[in-house]
Write an enzyme that holds these catalytic residues in place. Structure first.
Site, PDB file in Angstrom:
ATOM      1  N   GLY A  54      29.523  36.744   7.080  1.00 53.99           N
ATOM      2  CA  GLY A  54      30.184  36.834   5.946  1.00 53.99           C
ATOM      3  C   GLY A  54      31.392  37.577   5.591  1.00 53.99           C
ATOM      4  CG  LEU A  55      34.671  36.229   2.830  1.00 57.69           C
ATOM      5  CD1 LEU A  55      34.645  36.118   1.466  1.00 57.69           C
ATOM      6  CD2 LEU A  55      35.596  36.142   3.715  1.00 57.69           C
ATOM      7  CB  SER A  56      35.482  42.353   4.567  1.00 58.50           C
ATOM      8  OG  SER A  56      35.336  43.824   4.423  1.00 58.50           O
ATOM      9  CB  SER A  89      29.553  39.079   2.152  1.00 58.60           C
ATOM     10  OG  SER A  89      29.484  39.501   3.283  1.00 58.60           O
ATOM     11  N   GLY A  90      27.990  42.046   1.848  1.00 60.91           N
ATOM     12  CA  GLY A  90      26.680  42.860   1.999  1.00 60.91           C
ATOM     13  C   GLY A  90      26.003  42.760   3.290  1.00 60.91           C
ATOM     14  CE  LYS A  91      30.006  41.200   7.601  1.00 62.10           C
ATOM     15  NZ  LYS A  91      30.981  41.378   6.717  1.00 62.10           N
ATOM     16  CB  SER A  92      26.665  47.046   6.837  1.00 60.17           C
ATOM     17  OG  SER A  92      27.725  46.600   7.268  1.00 60.17           O
ATOM     18  CB  SER A 110      30.858  35.974  13.131  1.00 62.42           C
ATOM     19  OG  SER A 110      29.781  36.189  12.229  1.00 62.42           O
TER      20      SER A 110
HETATM   21  N1  LIG Z   1      41.945  42.470   9.576  1.00 59.12           N
HETATM   22  C1  LIG Z   1      40.569  42.641   9.225  1.00 59.12           C
HETATM   23  N2  LIG Z   1      39.767  41.478   8.746  1.00 59.12           N
HETATM   24  C2  LIG Z   1      38.678  42.016   8.859  1.00 59.12           C
HETATM   25  N3  LIG Z   1      37.931  43.055   8.712  1.00 59.12           N
HETATM   26  C3  LIG Z   1      38.759  44.166   9.136  1.00 59.12           C
HETATM   27  C4  LIG Z   1      40.040  43.608   9.626  1.00 59.12           C
HETATM   28  N4  LIG Z   1      40.618  45.067   9.657  1.00 59.12           N
HETATM   29  C5  LIG Z   1      39.365  45.946   9.780  1.00 59.12           C
HETATM   30  N5  LIG Z   1      38.468  45.337   9.323  1.00 59.12           N
HETATM   31  C6  LIG Z   1      36.874  46.044   9.228  1.00 59.12           C
HETATM   32  O1  LIG Z   1      36.437  45.581  10.308  1.00 59.12           O
HETATM   33  C7  LIG Z   1      35.194  45.029   9.939  1.00 59.12           C
HETATM   34  C8  LIG Z   1      34.778  43.833  10.705  1.00 59.12           C
HETATM   35  O2  LIG Z   1      34.723  43.895  12.015  1.00 59.12           O
HETATM   36  P1  LIG Z   1      33.973  42.637  12.623  1.00 59.12           P
HETATM   37  O3  LIG Z   1      33.797  42.896  14.004  1.00 59.12           O
HETATM   38  O4  LIG Z   1      32.676  42.222  11.803  1.00 59.12           O
HETATM   39  O5  LIG Z   1      34.970  41.269  12.528  1.00 59.12           O
HETATM   40  S1  LIG Z   1      34.972  40.163  13.351  1.00 59.12           S
HETATM   41  O6  LIG Z   1      33.737  39.542  13.398  1.00 59.12           O
HETATM   42  O7  LIG Z   1      35.586  40.510  14.636  1.00 59.12           O
HETATM   43  O8  LIG Z   1      35.997  39.347  12.530  1.00 59.12           O
HETATM   44  C9  LIG Z   1      35.184  44.901   8.505  1.00 59.12           C
HETATM   45  O9  LIG Z   1      33.892  45.583   8.094  1.00 59.12           O
HETATM   46  P2  LIG Z   1      32.930  45.036   7.032  1.00 59.12           P
HETATM   47  O10 LIG Z   1      33.658  45.243   5.528  1.00 59.12           O
HETATM   48  O11 LIG Z   1      31.641  45.390   7.269  1.00 59.12           O
HETATM   49  O12 LIG Z   1      32.893  43.373   7.378  1.00 59.12           O
HETATM   50  C10 LIG Z   1      36.434  46.026   8.195  1.00 59.12           C
HETATM   51  O13 LIG Z   1      35.995  47.150   7.785  1.00 59.12           O
HETATM   52  N1  LIG Z   2      22.820  42.940  -2.876  1.00 60.84           N
HETATM   53  C1  LIG Z   2      23.723  43.606  -3.342  1.00 60.84           C
HETATM   54  N2  LIG Z   2      24.013  43.750  -4.560  1.00 60.84           N
HETATM   55  C2  LIG Z   2      24.925  44.678  -5.172  1.00 60.84           C
HETATM   56  N3  LIG Z   2      25.775  45.152  -4.174  1.00 60.84           N
HETATM   57  C3  LIG Z   2      25.822  45.331  -2.918  1.00 60.84           C
HETATM   58  C4  LIG Z   2      24.573  44.340  -2.350  1.00 60.84           C
HETATM   59  N4  LIG Z   2      24.758  44.535  -1.080  1.00 60.84           N
HETATM   60  C5  LIG Z   2      25.620  45.197  -0.702  1.00 60.84           C
HETATM   61  N5  LIG Z   2      26.158  45.702  -2.021  1.00 60.84           N
HETATM   62  C6  LIG Z   2      27.522  46.640  -2.133  1.00 60.84           C
HETATM   63  O1  LIG Z   2      28.570  45.984  -1.558  1.00 60.84           O
HETATM   64  C7  LIG Z   2      29.431  46.722  -0.723  1.00 60.84           C
HETATM   65  C8  LIG Z   2      29.648  45.940   0.259  1.00 60.84           C
HETATM   66  O2  LIG Z   2      28.563  46.050   1.271  1.00 60.84           O
HETATM   67  P1  LIG Z   2      28.573  46.054   2.619  1.00 60.84           P
HETATM   68  O3  LIG Z   2      27.085  45.853   3.090  1.00 60.84           O
HETATM   69  O4  LIG Z   2      29.329  47.165   3.205  1.00 60.84           O
HETATM   70  O5  LIG Z   2      29.439  44.673   3.028  1.00 60.84           O
HETATM   71  P2  LIG Z   2      29.983  44.103   4.429  1.00 60.84           P
HETATM   72  O6  LIG Z   2      29.111  44.817   5.353  1.00 60.84           O
HETATM   73  O7  LIG Z   2      29.706  42.904   4.349  1.00 60.84           O
HETATM   74  O8  LIG Z   2      31.256  44.626   4.436  1.00 60.84           O
HETATM   75  C9  LIG Z   2      28.834  48.117  -0.796  1.00 60.84           C
HETATM   76  O9  LIG Z   2      29.418  49.105  -1.697  1.00 60.84           O
HETATM   77  C10 LIG Z   2      27.508  47.703  -1.082  1.00 60.84           C
HETATM   78  O10 LIG Z   2      26.546  48.815  -1.795  1.00 60.84           O
END
Ligand SMILES: Nc1ncnc2c1ncn2[C@@H]1O[C@H](COP(=O)(O)OS(=O)(=O)O)[C@@H](OP(=O)(O)O)[C@H]1O
Ligand SMILES: Nc1ncnc2c1ncn2[C@@H]1O[C@H](COP(=O)(O)OP(=O)(O)O)[C@@H](O)[C@H]1O
Length: 285
Positions: free
Chosen positions: A115-117, A119-122, A189
């Site tokens: 899912g998008l950054s 979106s709540g993956k971690s 991904s």
């Molecule tokens: N350009 C760009 N696009 C997307 N994300 C970015 C970018 N630069 C840094 N980040 C940070 O890197 C985290 C995503 O890493 P991933 O390894 O999951 O990305 S990927 O699957 O290779 O696309 C992502 O973490 P999440 O927010 O947890 O998804 C970001 O914190």
């Molecule tokens: N189910 C949920 N409802 C509301 N907020 C959420 C939920 N899951 C995650 N969040 C919040 O959304 C933000 C992003 O979550 P995170 O897990 O870091 O996403 P990702 O790993 O996809 O980037 C964090 O501030 C987290 O507390």
């Protein structure tokens, strides 16, 4: 495919998304009857099966790891060439995945959260790991951000490097699944073919794709790391969802999305995934 957003399936006593389940001892009690050492009675060390195929044949260029016959019809192990690795041989051990699964009382698999950054993956990965841990199940999280601190520190966010990031994590996740562990991979991904390639590494049913189907505006409003803001300002180039693509899955086992504009809690989402695992026999050997 199942969709989420249902009422909580699991009691969630703490605001920290703790799915409970009781014990925190972390010890697994293994009944003696679970020991599969044939012929072992009082001795802990059962007879160890001899490694099959200590001889090898020289059939370069083939990629399968089966046995072949030599000139006198004797079974020998096959030399392979995989990628740039030449003259390699697959070594089998008498302790296999099925043995490890029996020990752990679970099925090794990969739960792939995409899912998008934002979106709540971690958050889901962590809630899920806590929920399963509370039930005595062994999990390990491979989080994109974390893996890029070490194994994948050499990779950028260009399309090719993202593909290599996913490939490596897919291979590592496969090893965890083979160890009998429930491996939770949480990465953006963004490309369908890269995710599908990871699925193809595993046997049928061992790859469970979870799609965090959150609208971009929700993720951007959350923006916990301030990255969307920087991307909008042009200070980060190639940010997923802004100026880089995200290809949504077409056939995920589980889709988590908002219902009526309301997002289920991480605890409820983890509950949905755990129900899937329970219903499909992953939480027994
Ligand atoms: N350009 C760009 N696009 C997307 N994300 C970015 C970018 N630069 C840094 N980040 C940070 O890197 C985290 C995503 O890493 P991933 O390894 O999951 O990305 S990927 O699957 O290779 O696309 C992502 O973490 P999440 O927010 O947890 O998804 C970001 O914190
Ligand atoms: N189910 C949920 N409802 C509301 N907020 C959420 C939920 N899951 C995650 N969040 C919040 O959304 C933000 C992003 O979550 P995170 O897990 O870091 O996403 P990702 O790993 O996809 O980037 C964090 O501030 C987290 O507390």
């Amino acid at each position: 495919m199942i969709a989420a957003g249902y009422p909580p399936l699991i009691r969630c006593p703490s605001p920290e998304f703790d799915l409970g389940g009781g014990s925190k001892s972390g010890f697994l009690k293994i009944p003696a009857s679970n020991c599969r050492c044939k012929g072992a009675r009082s001795s802990f060390f059962g007879p160890v099966k001899a490694m099959e195929g200590s001889k090898v044949s020289y059939v370069n260029g083939k990629t399968d790891k089966g046995l072949v016959e030599d000139s006198i019809g004797k079974s020998v192990r096959q030399m392979s060439t995989i990628g740039n690795s030449t003259n390699i041989v697959w070594h089998k051990c008498s302790v296999e995945k099925i043995d490890r699964q029996e020990l752990l009382q679970q099925k090794g698999c990969v739960i792939w959260i995409t899912g998008l950054s934002g979106s709540g993956k971690s958050t889901l990965a962590c809630a899920l790991s806590r929920g399963l841990h509370g039930r005595g199940k062994l999990t390990y999280i491979l989080d994109g951000d974390n893996v890029r601190h070490g194994l994948n520190r050499d990779l950028s966010f260009g399309a090719e490097d993202r593909a290599e990031n996913i490939r490596r994590v897919g291979e590592v996740a496969k090893l965890f699944a083979d160890a009998g562990v429930i491996c939770i991979a949480s990465l953006i991904s963004p490309y369908r073919k890269d995710r599908d390639a990871c699925r193809a590494l595993l046997s049928e049913g061992e790859f469970i794709e979870v799609f965090m189907d959150m609208p971009l505006r929700v993720c951007e409003a959350r923006d916990p790391k301030g990255l969307y803001k920087l991307a909008r300002e042009g200070k980060i180039k190639g940010f997923t969802g802004i100026d880089d693509p995200y290809e949504p899955p077409l056939n995920s086992e589980i889709v988590l999305q908002q219902k009526g504009g309301v997002c289920a809690s991480p605890c409820d989402m983890a509950g949905t995934v755990i129900s899937y695992l329970e219903d499909n026999g992953y939480l027994i050997a």
